[in-house]
Design a protein around this motif. Structure first.
Motif, PDB file in Angstrom:
ATOM      1  N   ASP A   9      58.607   9.913  51.605  1.00  0.00           N
ATOM      2  CA  ASP A   9      57.995   8.489  51.462  1.00  0.00           C
ATOM      3  C   ASP A   9      56.549   8.527  50.713  1.00  0.00           C
ATOM      4  O   ASP A   9      55.491   8.729  51.386  1.00  0.00           O
ATOM      5  CB  ASP A   9      57.660   7.857  52.812  1.00  0.00           C
ATOM      6  N   LEU A  10      56.738   8.641  49.469  1.00  0.00           N
ATOM      7  CA  LEU A  10      55.398   9.102  48.616  1.00  0.00           C
ATOM      8  C   LEU A  10      54.680   7.797  48.603  1.00  0.00           C
ATOM      9  O   LEU A  10      53.415   7.763  48.767  1.00  0.00           O
ATOM     10  CB  LEU A  10      55.819   9.524  47.251  1.00  0.00           C
ATOM     11  N   LEU A  11      55.074   6.467  48.516  1.00  0.00           N
ATOM     12  CA  LEU A  11      54.514   5.227  48.253  1.00  0.00           C
ATOM     13  C   LEU A  11      53.879   4.779  49.664  1.00  0.00           C
ATOM     14  O   LEU A  11      52.624   4.631  49.787  1.00  0.00           O
ATOM     15  CB  LEU A  11      55.257   4.219  47.946  1.00  0.00           C
ATOM     16  N   GLY A  12      54.583   5.154  50.635  1.00  0.00           N
ATOM     17  CA  GLY A  12      54.125   5.045  52.341  1.00  0.00           C
ATOM     18  C   GLY A  12      52.759   6.150  52.493  1.00  0.00           C
ATOM     19  O   GLY A  12      51.990   5.332  52.926  1.00  0.00           O
ATOM     20  N   ALA A  13      52.824   7.189  52.005  1.00  0.00           N
ATOM     21  CA  ALA A  13      51.784   8.143  52.246  1.00  0.00           C
ATOM     22  C   ALA A  13      50.431   7.483  51.635  1.00  0.00           C
ATOM     23  O   ALA A  13      49.483   7.496  52.089  1.00  0.00           O
ATOM     24  CB  ALA A  13      52.115   9.385  51.737  1.00  0.00           C
ATOM     25  N   PHE A  14      50.740   6.925  50.243  1.00  0.00           N
ATOM     26  CA  PHE A  14      49.543   6.708  49.586  1.00  0.00           C
ATOM     27  C   PHE A  14      49.121   5.399  50.052  1.00  0.00           C
ATOM     28  O   PHE A  14      47.965   4.915  49.954  1.00  0.00           O
ATOM     29  CB  PHE A  14      49.730   6.376  48.011  1.00  0.00           C
ATOM     30  N   TRP A  15      49.990   4.558  50.580  1.00  0.00           N
ATOM     31  CA  TRP A  15      49.800   3.180  51.300  1.00  0.00           C
ATOM     32  C   TRP A  15      48.818   3.610  52.706  1.00  0.00           C
ATOM     33  O   TRP A  15      47.786   2.747  52.801  1.00  0.00           O
ATOM     34  CB  TRP A  15      50.832   2.407  51.536  1.00  0.00           C
ATOM     35  N   ALA A  16      49.191   4.482  53.038  1.00  0.00           N
ATOM     36  CA  ALA A  16      48.229   5.053  54.589  1.00  0.00           C
ATOM     37  C   ALA A  16      46.827   5.265  53.843  1.00  0.00           C
ATOM     38  O   ALA A  16      45.765   4.962  54.777  1.00  0.00           O
ATOM     39  CB  ALA A  16      48.947   6.075  55.279  1.00  0.00           C
ATOM     40  N   THR A  17      46.929   6.071  52.861  1.00  0.00           N
ATOM     41  CA  THR A  17      45.520   6.458  52.294  1.00  0.00           C
ATOM     42  C   THR A  17      44.696   5.242  51.850  1.00  0.00           C
ATOM     43  O   THR A  17      43.428   5.145  52.122  1.00  0.00           O
ATOM     44  CB  THR A  17      45.567   7.302  50.910  1.00  0.00           C
ATOM     45  N   VAL A 171      47.389  12.597  60.707  1.00  0.00           N
ATOM     46  CA  VAL A 171      47.397  11.080  59.927  1.00  0.00           C
ATOM     47  C   VAL A 171      48.448  11.268  59.049  1.00  0.00           C
ATOM     48  O   VAL A 171      48.127  12.053  57.998  1.00  0.00           O
ATOM     49  CB  VAL A 171      46.241  10.568  59.749  1.00  0.00           C
ATOM     50  N   ALA A 172      49.633  10.534  58.834  1.00  0.00           N
ATOM     51  CA  ALA A 172      50.404  10.902  57.581  1.00  0.00           C
ATOM     52  C   ALA A 172      50.050  10.109  56.426  1.00  0.00           C
ATOM     53  O   ALA A 172      50.668   9.096  55.832  1.00  0.00           O
ATOM     54  CB  ALA A 172      51.872  10.043  58.307  1.00  0.00           C
ATOM     55  N   GLU A 173      48.997  10.511  55.915  1.00  0.00           N
ATOM     56  CA  GLU A 173      48.522  10.132  54.546  1.00  0.00           C
ATOM     57  C   GLU A 173      48.990  11.012  53.510  1.00  0.00           C
ATOM     58  O   GLU A 173      49.647  11.824  53.441  1.00  0.00           O
ATOM     59  CB  GLU A 173      47.043   9.576  54.530  1.00  0.00           C
TER      60      GLU A 173
END
Length: 221
Positions: A9-17, A171-173
């Protein structure tokens, strides 16, 4: 070439960032402004606290602060910040740690902006009967913020990159996902390039936009 990205989940990780950055930036702006007010205030105790806080926190590595929020606040003292799931607790603790660290730099940037405001303006406001808090919020801070948009932009960019430290407490960023992908895939250079490009996409527009804003709101002297 990019088939190995499936299942991540690349987009999800960057969204967490992005979430970490935005929440930490808002909190740091509020706490940093309060610290700046303390540092220039008339009460010696508050000035001493503001000075001690800034000098102490700025000289502690961010990794230690983030790890302390997990090991010290959560595991030792049971602080959960209102969350129940471990992932949510770690996320909120990471935001708290980033706020505690970044606010010291926001404070110093704002204090430099406060020093650009002519002393006569504050003295005139006090002569009209305004209290210190009114002088600060109505006269000094609006001008100070205009003067330090560019330094605050640099702090925001640094904060965006500092969110990678949140991976230290799970933290899953973006950095946390990158670490997992590097361990599982034989594409180290390509993975690093993808995440580097992702951070450039986050920080470069921010710098350009706030640089433009800085020029627009700059005080002509």
């Amino acid at each position: 070439m990019f088939d190995f990205l499936e299942g991540y989940d690349l987009l999800g990780a960057f969204w967490a960032t992005v979430q970490l950055t935005v929440l930490s930036a808002l909190g740091s702006l509020i706490w940093g402004t309060a610290l700046a007010g303390m540092r220039v205030g008339p009460i010696p105790l508050m000035r001493g606290f503001g000075t001690a806080y800034v000098n102490f926190v700025r000289n502690i590595p961010l990794t230690i602060i983030i790890v302390f929020t997990s090991l010290g606040l959560y595991q030792t003292m049971g602080v959960t910040l209102g969350a129940e799931e471990v992932d949510s607790i770690n996320f909120r603790l990471a935001v708290l740690g980033l706020i505690a660290y970044t606010s010291a730099f926001v404070c110093e940037a704002l204090r430099s902006g406060i020093n650009t405001v002519p002393v006569g303006q504050a003295e005139a406001a006090r002569a009209l009967g305004l209290r210190f808090t009114q002088v600060l919020t109505l006269i000094v801070l609006p001008q100070a913020f205009r003067a330090v948009v560019a330094p605050l932009a640099n702090v925001l960019i640094a904060l965006t990159k500092n969110t990678t430290v949140a991976a230290a407490i799970g933290v899953a960023e973006a950095a946390y996902l990158m670490k997992g992908m590097i361990e599982n895939e034989a594409q180290t250079i390509l993975i690093a390039a993808i995440f580097a490009f992702g951070f450039v996409c986050l920080t470069l527009p921010t710098g350009l936009l706030l640089g433009w804003v800085s020029k627009k709101v700059a005080v002509k002297r």
